[in-house]
Structure formats: C-alpha cells, structure tokens
Design a protein around this motif. Structure first.
Motif, PDB file in Angstrom:
ATOM      1  N   GLU A   1       0.827  -1.205   0.000  1.00  0.00           N
ATOM      2  CA  GLU A   1       0.000   0.000   0.000  1.00  0.00           C
ATOM      3  C   GLU A   1       0.868   1.265   0.000  1.00  0.00           C
ATOM      4  O   GLU A   1       0.562   2.242  -0.684  1.00  0.00           O
ATOM      5  CB  GLU A   1      -0.931  -0.017   1.210  1.00  0.00           C
ATOM      6  CG  GLU A   1      -2.049  -1.045   1.092  1.00  0.00           C
ATOM      7  CD  GLU A   1      -2.802  -1.234   2.388  1.00  0.00           C
ATOM      8  OE1 GLU A   1      -2.369  -0.651   3.412  1.00  0.00           O
ATOM      9  OE2 GLU A   1      -3.805  -1.970   2.405  1.00  0.00           O
ATOM     10  N   SER A   2       1.954   1.237   0.772  1.00  0.00           N
ATOM     11  CA  SER A   2       2.850   2.388   0.814  1.00  0.00           C
ATOM     12  C   SER A   2       3.446   2.672  -0.558  1.00  0.00           C
ATOM     13  O   SER A   2       3.597   3.832  -0.970  1.00  0.00           O
ATOM     14  CB  SER A   2       3.976   2.151   1.823  1.00  0.00           C
ATOM     15  OG  SER A   2       3.457   2.062   3.133  1.00  0.00           O
ATOM     16  N   CYS A   3       3.767   1.617  -1.279  1.00  0.00           N
ATOM     17  CA  CYS A   3       4.329   1.783  -2.616  1.00  0.00           C
ATOM     18  C   CYS A   3       3.264   2.295  -3.575  1.00  0.00           C
ATOM     19  O   CYS A   3       3.531   3.164  -4.410  1.00  0.00           O
ATOM     20  CB  CYS A   3       4.900   0.458  -3.102  1.00  0.00           C
ATOM     21  SG  CYS A   3       5.857   0.584  -4.621  1.00  0.00           S
ATOM     22  N   LEU A   4       2.050   1.793  -3.453  1.00  0.00           N
ATOM     23  CA  LEU A   4       0.971   2.234  -4.338  1.00  0.00           C
ATOM     24  C   LEU A   4       0.718   3.730  -4.206  1.00  0.00           C
ATOM     25  O   LEU A   4       0.588   4.451  -5.202  1.00  0.00           O
ATOM     26  CB  LEU A   4      -0.315   1.459  -4.020  1.00  0.00           C
ATOM     27  CG  LEU A   4      -0.411   0.031  -4.571  1.00  0.00           C
ATOM     28  CD1 LEU A   4      -1.519  -0.726  -3.873  1.00  0.00           C
ATOM     29  CD2 LEU A   4      -0.653   0.048  -6.075  1.00  0.00           C
ATOM     30  N   VAL A   5       0.641   4.214  -2.972  1.00  0.00           N
ATOM     31  CA  VAL A   5       0.312   5.635  -2.791  1.00  0.00           C
ATOM     32  C   VAL A   5       1.484   6.536  -3.153  1.00  0.00           C
ATOM     33  O   VAL A   5       1.320   7.767  -3.232  1.00  0.00           O
ATOM     34  CB  VAL A   5      -0.159   5.922  -1.346  1.00  0.00           C
ATOM     35  CG1 VAL A   5      -1.434   5.160  -1.041  1.00  0.00           C
ATOM     36  CG2 VAL A   5       0.926   5.600  -0.327  1.00  0.00           C
ATOM     37  N   ALA A   6       2.659   5.947  -3.396  1.00  0.00           N
ATOM     38  CA  ALA A   6       3.793   6.743  -3.879  1.00  0.00           C
ATOM     39  C   ALA A   6       3.640   7.087  -5.358  1.00  0.00           C
ATOM     40  O   ALA A   6       4.315   7.980  -5.861  1.00  0.00           O
ATOM     41  CB  ALA A   6       5.100   5.996  -3.649  1.00  0.00           C
TER      42      ALA A   6
END
Length: 546
Positions: A450-455
C-alpha cells in the motif's frame, strides 16, 4: 521410527554452552570427512558442480578473513543478496565465523524494498550478485552505514569499485579463528512480511539451527536415512529455504541439490530425476504446478522418499494427487519467521491427516489461546501460540522492543494465526488474525504494498487484500482511489502495477487493480480491509461457480 507419543514424551533439549552455525554445518564435517560432498549445483545445461565440506570450510574461512579486513566485527550486520549458489552458503558461514549477523535478502527485491531492509538492519557490508548491481546502484548513496560491497561475478577489483568475490577469496589467506559464540548469541536477521506497517527484522541466535533439527527430522520421516538427498526451489533468503532445508541438512550431512534457475515444473521433474533426489520441500504452489505438468514418465523417474510442504495450506486435491501419482503422503508443517517449524506431520510417526497441519513437533509446546491468553477447549478456534523458551524462537525484533513485547502473552508467543485443535492434538488452520496475504508460498504484508501504491503520483489511497486463487492460494488485489477518478482505465492500472513491481518484487505487485470512488474507513481513519476482502472473496467464489 518411534511413535509420535514416544518421540514427544521422550524429547528434551540439551543445548551446548558453545555453538556456532559455521562450526556445525562445515567445520565438524571437514575434520571428519573433508571430501564428503555437501552441495550439488545442477543447471541442466552442463554437468553438475559439487562442493565438499573441506572446500566449504576453507573458502568460508577465507571470506571471513576478507570481510574482517574490511572492518566487520562481532555484532555487525552483513547483507547477503544472492540466489541459490555456493557463494550464498560461503557468505553465511563467513559471517557466522566472525560472530557477525547475516541479513539474507531476496534477489527479486526492488530498490525500495531493498533500501528499507538495508537501512533498518544497519548493514555494514553487502555481498551481492552482479545481476543485482543495477538495482543496488540506485540506492547506494542512501545507505549511510554501508561501507563495503562484494560482488559475485564483478569485473573490477579496485578502490571505490565492486570487489570481486572469487578474486578476493583467492588472494586472502584463511582465518582459522572461530568466534566463541553461544546458542543465544545473535546470528541472523530475517525480515517478516510486514503484516501491519513496515516489515520487522526477526533476530535469531545460533540456537535457531538446533531448534530446527527436530522439525526437519520429523517431517522428513526419520531424516536422514542412507541415500537421502534434498532439494527445494524455495529462496535461501526465506526461512523456508534457509532454515527448513539448507542449514539443518548440511549439519546432518545430507547433500543439498540446488538450481538458481526460476522454478518450472517440467525442469524440476528432470532435475529431481537426474540427481536422484530423495527428499523435497515444496510449497503448495510448486506442488500444484507439478501436478498440472505431470506425466507418467516424469513421475516414474523420481526417487522421492519424502515431500514436505509449508507456507500455505495444502489443497485436498493436491494432497490426493501426491498419494495417487507419486505414491507419497505430503507431510505438512507450520511456522513463521519468528518461530518456525513447530507443528507438523510425519507419516512414519503415525501423524498424518488430510486437512490438518499435524501436531506439535517434539520439543515444542503449542496451544490455542483466546483473547485473554487462556487455552481454549478442543474444537474451539483460538490463536496458535508457542511456549517460551524455545530454541527455534526469535530473540527479539531488531531494535523494536515495543513490537517484541506485543508478540507475547505471558510466556506464550502469539503467531496471529487462527486454528482449531481436536481432542487428539491435530491442528487445522483457519485463517489469520491480521491481513497477511499468502501467495505462491510467500507471506505478503499489505502495508508495504500500500505504501508503494500511494507513492504513485496518480494514487490517492490504496487498500491491498488477498483474493482467493486456485493456483497461488491468493493473489494480491489492490483497491485504489485516484486523485483524478476520470483517469481510471486499463492503461493506468497497468502503469501502477509496473510501478509497484519495479520497486518491490514480482510476487508483491497487485495482479488485479480495482478503482473505487472512496475508501471505507473506521472512526479512527483506518481503512477497513475487511470490506474489500469480503468483496474479493465473493468475486473469486462467483468465478469458480461459473
């Protein structure tokens, strides 16, 4: 082999005051039988290469001297980013010899995943494969603690450039001194999958190898027996490959067969047949792939005596296929990065039941607890818990005392997994307390994805869940809110998938993306993954019914 009841009742731990993994898996054998083969590399296109215990001990002593000359001392962390190879084993043993701490990391990690783990562990030195140099070079400037890099297959050997692994070994005399470690001295950090928030580094002592011996002997049915030879496609950077197969097999004198090539069912059949593999550790996804690719000739050529499986629940159909086609009953077992191989099956010991993981492995106390930490009655769901102290149990989460404390309820380590135990002690897995995703044998935490997606610049919010899948157990599915909902399309979904895959790893990127107008949130502002998990499950069930 004794009955389960006799094995369990008669077991007692007797750990030595001094113990070092390198001594146990290499030096002890090198003194007794230096020419005994311990490792077999089979790539299919050329004759297999082998390594003896004598060579393994000598070369790992040379690498230990080389990394000591670069300032590595007891307690320092050394990252090992290599595929299955001779170099991987050599690097591990060199680190243990110094009393330093090995940090195995997967070759498939993208730059963000790799950077996080290198920074979190504070790695002082890294041993890389040349194929990983491109990924590594992009983050090298942001690794303040990393002082030296050794590269397997490097073409340079100069100040400021990659140091060639093979040349370094040739030019360095062996270090004969072994660190005077005990069972509780730190040896290894394996990162968890990051079920809530960033992945955590599970720190293990040298005792972790001793803790795994009862499990591997149990689920490979009185292992080792004469002629045993083991193979697994599981990455040696994962507890499944390193601690379920590689290190305990070397200590027990069993030859370990490996291939750095990507797992393909047809080639796996040929490799196991060529090398007369007798024992295999195969996650459920690998077994399903073998079942799909099997033919009578492939099955007839195998010499397998035992198959063990873990990492995900084994489907009943795959269990039945192994019995019918391979004439073998798969021995399942269970554990996690923090406390591995504590439940299992063994046909030879009379512990085997379709749909159940098995029973507590000799040497481990396992119970199911309720939310208050009390044992639940037989037939009642509870959290799988393991009684401390236990040699296979982690020492702590690296530099995270709060998370370490939260992992325990009194003397019990809480796995976070739900199960039911019957009156005979058989444990059937139900599900997870957390949101971890099990895909093709990998345990994937949604937080990191999720952290990578919102980046990604187009993404506003994201939720990641596991969607049931007939081949991989689950796939990663992402529900995404875009900053501009009008951009939602197949093209932007593909772009986001590529973005995550390039930064994390091939097994973590979302294989499916659904765009949503808004996220269901709790009153505290947390995303309610449960809503999406139920939706994904319903989608999978509807597809299966069609």
């Amino acid at each position: 082999m004794q009955s389960y009841e006799a094995l369990y009742a008669g077991f007692a731990w007797n750990l030595p005051a001094r113990f070092n993994i390198a001594e146990a898996v290499a030096d002890a054998w090198a003194r007794q039988e230096p020419d005994r083969i311990c490792l077999i590399e089979d790539r299919g296109e050329q004759p297999a290469r082998t390594m003896t215990y004598g060579a393994l001990a000598d070369i790992s002593r040379r690498l230990a001297a080389a990394i000591a000359a670069r300032g590595v001392v007891a307690g320092d962390r050394v990252a090992i980013v290599l595929p299955q190879s001779f170099a991987t084993v050599i690097a591990h043993l060199a680190v243990y010899r110094l009393g330093a701490i090995a940090v195995p990391l997967a070759m498939r990690f993208g730059p963000e995943a790799l950077h996080f783990r290198l920074v979190a562990s504070g790695a002082k030195l890294a041993v890389l494969h040349r194929e990983g140099l491109e990924t590594f070079s992009g983050i090298r400037h942001a690794l303040p603690t990393l002082e030296s890099v050794i590269v397997v297959g490097a073409e340079q050997h100069q100040n400021g450039g990659p140091i060639d692994f093979d040349r370094l070994i040739r030019e360095t005399p062996p270090r004969l001194e072994m660190a005077a470690t005990g069972p509780d001295d730190p040896a290894l950090i394996i990162f968890t999958s990051g079920t809530t928030g960033p992945p955590k580094g599970a720190l293990h002592g040298h005792r972790v190898l001793l803790g795994h011996l009862p499990g591997i002997r149990f689920h490979h049915d009185d292992y080792p027996r004469a002629g045993d030879r083991i193979y697994t496609p599981s990455d040696w950077a994962w507890a499944g490959g390193l601690l379920n197969v590689l290190l305990p097999s070397l200590q027990l004198g069993v030859q370990v067969v490996f291939s750095a090539e990507r797992f393909r069912a047809e080639e796996a059949y040929r490799l196991m047949a060529r090398q007369k593999v007798r024992n295999a550790f195969l996650p459920a996804t690998a077994l399903r792939m073998l079942a799909a690719a099997t033919d009578e000739d492939a099955a007839r050529d195998l010499a397998l005596r035992t198959i063990a499986s873990a990492g995900e629940s084994l489907p009943a159909a795959t269990f039945a296929w192994a019995r019918e086609t391979l004439s073998l009953t798969v021995n399942e077992f269970y554990g996690q990065t923090e406390c591995n191989m504590v439940l299992g099956s063994s046909v030879a010991a009379g512990v085997s039941r379709a749909g159940a993981i098995g029973k507590a492995v000799p040497g481990h106390q396992v119970a199911l607890l309720d939310a208050d930490g009390a044992k639940v009655p037989a037939g009642t769901p509870g959290t799988i818990a393991v009684k401390a102290p236990d040699p296979v149990m982690f020492l702590n989460y690296w530099q995270d005392p709060k998370a370490t404390k939260a992992k325990f309820s009194g003397d019990w380590l809480l796995t976070g997994d739900q199960a039911v135990m019957d009156g005979e002690g058989y444990v059937a897995f139900l599900g997870r307390d957390d949101d971890i995703i099990t895909s093709a044998g990998y345990r994937i935490g949604p937080g990191e994805v999720e952290s990578c997606l919102v980046a990604h610049p187009a993404v506003k919010l994201a939720a990641v869940v596991g969607k049931p899948d007939p081949l991989r157990t689950e796939i990663v599915k992402a529900y995404v809110c875009l900053n501009n909902p009008a951009l939602a399309s197949v093209a932007i979904a593909a772009e986001i998938q590529a973005f995550v895959r390039a930064r994390l790893s091939a097994h973590e990127y979302p294989r499916e993306i659904a765009f949503v107008a808004e996220m269901p949130l709790t009153t505290s502002g947390k995303i309610m993954r449960r809503v999406f998990r139920e939706q994904a499950t319903a989608e999978a069930e509807a597809a299966a019914a069609r």
